[in-house]
Design a protein around this motif. Structure first.
Motif, PDB file in Angstrom:
ATOM      1  N   GLY A  51      18.450 -22.265 -20.304  1.00 11.84           N
ATOM      2  CA  GLY A  51      17.864 -20.962 -20.577  1.00 11.84           C
ATOM      3  C   GLY A  51      16.796 -20.971 -21.642  1.00 11.84           C
ATOM      4  O   GLY A  51      16.057 -19.992 -21.792  1.00 11.84           O
ATOM      5  N   PRO A  73      15.675 -17.207 -24.566  1.00 15.98           N
ATOM      6  CA  PRO A  73      15.111 -16.314 -23.542  1.00 15.98           C
ATOM      7  C   PRO A  73      14.516 -15.019 -24.089  1.00 15.98           C
ATOM      8  O   PRO A  73      13.593 -14.470 -23.484  1.00 15.98           O
ATOM      9  N   ASP A  74      15.007 -14.519 -25.233  1.00 14.57           N
ATOM     10  CA  ASP A  74      14.478 -13.268 -25.785  1.00 14.57           C
ATOM     11  C   ASP A  74      13.262 -13.466 -26.671  1.00 14.57           C
ATOM     12  O   ASP A  74      12.725 -12.520 -27.231  1.00 14.57           O
ATOM     13  N   GLN A 352      16.207 -18.161 -16.067  1.00 14.59           N
ATOM     14  CA  GLN A 352      17.489 -18.098 -15.389  1.00 14.59           C
ATOM     15  C   GLN A 352      17.901 -16.674 -15.045  1.00 14.59           C
ATOM     16  O   GLN A 352      18.653 -16.449 -14.099  1.00 14.59           O
ATOM     17  N   SER A 353      17.384 -15.692 -15.782  1.00 13.89           N
ATOM     18  CA  SER A 353      17.719 -14.300 -15.508  1.00 13.89           C
ATOM     19  C   SER A 353      16.926 -13.718 -14.345  1.00 13.89           C
ATOM     20  O   SER A 353      17.198 -12.598 -13.903  1.00 13.89           O
ATOM     21  N   ASP A 355      13.620 -13.194 -14.625  1.00 17.12           N
ATOM     22  CA  ASP A 355      12.361 -12.721 -15.191  1.00 17.12           C
ATOM     23  C   ASP A 355      11.338 -13.855 -15.212  1.00 17.12           C
ATOM     24  O   ASP A 355      11.681 -15.036 -15.112  1.00 17.12           O
ATOM     25  N   ARG A 377       9.160  -8.520 -16.007  1.00 14.89           N
ATOM     26  CA  ARG A 377      10.450  -8.236 -15.384  1.00 14.89           C
ATOM     27  C   ARG A 377      10.508  -8.831 -13.979  1.00 14.89           C
ATOM     28  O   ARG A 377       9.549  -8.778 -13.226  1.00 14.89           O
ATOM     29  N   GLN A 380      15.078  -8.517  -9.726  1.00 14.66           N
ATOM     30  CA  GLN A 380      16.474  -8.134  -9.744  1.00 14.66           C
ATOM     31  C   GLN A 380      16.656  -6.906 -10.635  1.00 14.66           C
ATOM     32  O   GLN A 380      16.022  -6.758 -11.658  1.00 14.66           O
ATOM     33  N   ASN A 384      24.813  -3.306 -15.472  1.00 14.51           N
ATOM     34  CA  ASN A 384      25.060  -3.720 -16.849  1.00 14.51           C
ATOM     35  C   ASN A 384      26.535  -3.996 -17.105  1.00 14.51           C
ATOM     36  O   ASN A 384      26.918  -4.356 -18.215  1.00 14.51           O
ATOM     37  N   SER A 390      26.242 -10.814 -11.233  1.00 12.24           N
ATOM     38  CA  SER A 390      24.813 -10.531 -11.313  1.00 12.24           C
ATOM     39  C   SER A 390      24.120 -11.193 -10.131  1.00 12.24           C
ATOM     40  O   SER A 390      24.241 -12.394  -9.921  1.00 12.24           O
ATOM     41  N   SER A 392      20.363 -11.061  -7.515  1.00 10.57           N
ATOM     42  CA  SER A 392      19.003 -10.566  -7.368  1.00 10.57           C
ATOM     43  C   SER A 392      18.737 -10.336  -5.888  1.00 10.57           C
ATOM     44  O   SER A 392      19.311 -10.997  -5.028  1.00 10.57           O
TER      45      SER A 392
END
Length: 471
Positions: A51, A73-74, A352-353, A355, A377, A380, A384, A390, A392
């Protein structure tokens, strides 16, 4: 009241989930880049399998020239990765992860540990030897291009190599000796046994005439079934699973005098007649540099252009599988720069998310001041609820007329997954239990408008998306 809320969600699902391919403002890098008049330049991105994202370029972090960093990732700076060693690294343009070794290309090759420790460079700087495009082979050896590396152990005229194979420890594989008459600038895996080789001025390979782009096997034998059509500067950007080849740049081909920015080739090197090869960047100076494939069969295309097929676009565009622009995305000003440099998007990867991370030579996106790495974005839109899986999913074409296709990344285990579609006032229009990761929706008799699609199980909603029907 619930119908009104559903109406708003159907029209604007990004209120809750974020419109796909728009700037994610929650991604905020925590490191200090250079500021104008010497802005930072991002060249390449690499996800490490955990990630974390490597960013290479000419970054100048905290006032110090640095060519590579690693972030979470953030956007948080992962300061456990710190480059150390004999040589400074600045201007990183290629990254390759081989096991626990990160191979960094900054004119020369620098192997680093996953903590950034310097492991000794493969080509000492007292050699006149610039190298390009390192690529790992299936047996662990490394293929690289170059401007001409001199090795006393290789006899003349082959002692200035432009295509080399290295052992895992970085030593030269002297059994791989092939003569290229100009610099090899790019290497790309074609399939398990073949490799695409590109160099702008290459005309001979092992004394056999070639034309800039050619294909070899892993032993270096020329594939004579491939024939290049280029007269200037077209490099491979992506090879599809079916063997077709996306070519980017700003280039010309035989029989077509006007400059082109993106074409797709058949496996033999001829133009793919099913692709819009002659409709890309509208300006003669426009060029594509990176092509990223999407789950719906289309692509994200980044480069240097201000319009694409008649639509204003700021250096990034989404096209479908046949090369036609998708007008629903990137309607803002896109990547721009307040500095003296022209804005360019140089690399796109997917995290991996789901995005997308984007880098290049820019410091503004859709009018907002940004760092030279941003996050867009993904498609997917997931629940929450941490207890729900999760996934996509993608609906296409969108807008649709007679039918729409839903593709899902995976189906939840031991649960029935159902697609439910409501119209803008909350009426259920369609319900379909999924038996696989692809479903077709017959739109005959549907009114034009905006619909809300939901994937749900007995435990709750997994995904929400918007479907536009227009005739």
């Amino acid at each position: 009241m619930w119908k009104y809320c559903l109406y708003l969600l159907a029209l604007c699902p990004h209120i809750l989930f974020g419109q796909p391919l728009t700037l994610d403002t929650t991604f905020v890098p925590t490191f200090d880049f250079m500021t104008p008049p010497t802005p930072p330049e991002g060249y390449v991105l690499l996800e490490d399998g955990q990630g974390r994202i490597y960013l290479g370029g000419r970054l100048g972090l905290n006032g110090t020239a640095k060519g590579i960093i690693r972030m979470y990732p953030d956007g948080t700076w992962d300061q456990s990765f710190k480059v150390s060693g004999q040589w400074g690294i600045d201007g990183v343009s290629d990254l390759l992860m081989i096991g626990d070794t990160l191979l960094v290309h900054d004119d020369f090759l620098f192997p680093l540990s996953t903590s950034g420790a310097y492991l000794g460079n493969l080509f000492p700087k007292d050699k006149v030897c610039s190298v390009y495009s390192p690529m790992e082979l299936d047996d662990g050896r490394i293929l690289i291009g170059g401007t001409g590396c001199k090795f006393d152990s290789i006899p003349v005229p082959y002692n200035r190599l432009r295509l080399m194979r290295l052992h895992r420890d970085g030593t030269l594989d002297s059994s791989f000796v092939h003569d290229v008459n100009h610099a090899v600038m790019s290497l790309m895996r074609y399939d398990d046994t073949r490799i695409l080789v590109y160099g702008r001025y290459i005309t001979l390979y092992d004394s056999i005439p070639v034309n800039q782009l050619f294909r070899i096997d892993t032993a270096g034998v020329l594939d004579t079934t491939f024939h290049s059509i280029f007269t200037s500067n077209g490099h491979p950007t992506y090879v599809q699973p079916d063997g077709k080849i996306m070519i980017g740049g700003g280039f010309r081909i035989s029989g077509h005098p006007d400059p082109l920015s993106l074409v797709r080739l058949m496996p033999d090197g001829s133009l793919d007649p099913s692709f819009h090869n002659f409709a890309g960047a509208d300006s003669s100076w426009g060029a594509s540099g990176v092509v990223y494939p999407l789950d719906d069969g289309g692509y994200l295309v980044g480069g240097f252009f201000d319009s694409w097929q008649g639509y204003p676009r700021g250096n990034i565009v989404k096209i479908d599988s046949s090369g036609v622009i998708d007008p629903n995305y990137f309607n803002g000003t896109g990547a721009d720069s307040t500095s003296k440099f022209y804005p360019v998007i140089s690399d796109i990867i997917q995290g991996q998310s789901g995005d997308f991370y984007v880098t290049g030579l820019f410091n503004r996106y859709d009018g907002r001041i940004v760092d030279p790495v941003i996050r867009l974005r993904g498609f997917q839109s997931v629940s929450n609820d941490p207890l729900l899986p999760s996934i996509s999913a993608t609906l296409y074409p969108n807008p649709a007329q007679d039918r729409a296709i839903l593709t899902v990344s995976e189906l939840p285990l031991r649960s029935v997954c159902t697609l439910v579609i409501h119209d803008a006032v909350g009426r259920e229009c369609h319900r379909q239990a999924l038996s696989g990761t692809r479903a077709e929706i017959d739109l005959e008799g549907w009114e034009s408008g905006v619909y809300l699609a939901t994937l749900e199980t007995e435990a709750g909603a997994l995904w929400h998306g918007k479907l536009v029907v227009g005739r």
